[in-house]
Design an enzyme around this catalytic site. Sequence first.
Site, mmCIF file in Angstrom:
data_model
loop_
_atom_site.group_PDB
_atom_site.id
_atom_site.type_symbol
_atom_site.label_atom_id
_atom_site.label_comp_id
_atom_site.label_asym_id
_atom_site.label_seq_id
_atom_site.Cartn_x
_atom_site.Cartn_y
_atom_site.Cartn_z
ATOM 1 C CB CYS A 1 -31.308 -41.743 4.374
ATOM 2 S SG CYS A 1 -30.741 -42.648 2.918
ATOM 3 C CG HIS B 1 -24.452 -27.561 -12.800
ATOM 4 N ND1 HIS B 1 -24.410 -26.954 -14.025
ATOM 5 C CD2 HIS B 1 -24.423 -26.561 -11.897
ATOM 6 C CE1 HIS B 1 -24.352 -25.637 -13.863
ATOM 7 N NE2 HIS B 1 -24.362 -25.367 -12.579
#
Length: 243
Positions: A134, A123
């Site tokens: 980006c 996670h």
Amino acid sequence: MEQTVISARLRDLLARARNVLVLTGAGVSAESGVPTFRGGGQSAVWKGMPFDVISSARMLERDLSAVWEWFNYRRGLLATLNPNPAHHAISQWQQRFANLSLVTQNIDGLHQAAGSRNVIELHGNIWRARCFECNSRQELPELRADCDVPVCTDCGGHLRPDVVLFGEMLPPGAFELAAHEAEQCELCLVVGTSAVVYPAASLPEIARAAGAYIVEVNPEPTPLSAACDEVLSDKAGEVLPLL
Ligand code: BV8
């Protein structure tokens, strides 16, 4: 408190097993002072919002600065906390077993702080951010009092916490690698998780289907307990150093 009983079968497996999978959740960090989640059930964890609302993809779209405020608060808390004997026991198992796979749902980085390497973070990690534009990853400083949205030093785009929010896919390859290790392991230790968040909670089931011996370490019963070969119903910080 009576001493936790470790079965002869588990002692033997701990002596012989080569491939061992450890899956951890918030409970392994509880003795470090990290609040667990479901202890609060569906009750509000942040400004009147339940956990899987403030930590959701929908909230990211709706109010990115509120999400940052929530994670800044948690990073501020975590900055004062240290690994506990459970984290240290697991980090020592890297030398003990030929192939130890450590898979965690935790984003707190305490396994790495205890010396564990190659931790599979299903996670994500609260100490990193990721750029919406980006996709570059950036380390985050400990404390950020303000809650405005940090910007990417590469492209100036907005950054988001590099964690998996509810409704989001796990990091590419992370679950697949964990599932592969679950299929190979002889012993699977499930430590400090309520085993309700998927797909993480399916890993012990994958290990069991592949014939592994499943051990749960948790002071409370979970939906997984009945499917385990052995349940050590005690605190991880007290049990793991005994194994
Ligand atoms: C996804 C990061 C694909 C953010 C987290 C199948 C069935 C039902 C629902 C779903 C399903 N598949 C997908 C879902 C939806 C959802 C889900 O599982 N919902 C749950 C609520 C039912 N899953 C997702 O959204 C996942 N993504 O499936 O993507 C997709 C994509 C688009 C559309 C559809 C599908 C992403 C889930 C990841 C979310 N991010 N964390 C943040 O931290 O803010 S989850 C977060 O909550 C943690 O990482 C962890 O996974 C979970 C908390 O659980 P635990 O760690 O177990 O902690 P908890 O407090 O619950 O329990 C602590 C335990 O420790 C207790 O049992 C306690 O007794 C014990 N304990 C306490 N003290 C100690 C102890 N044990 C030992 N020692 C102690 N001292």
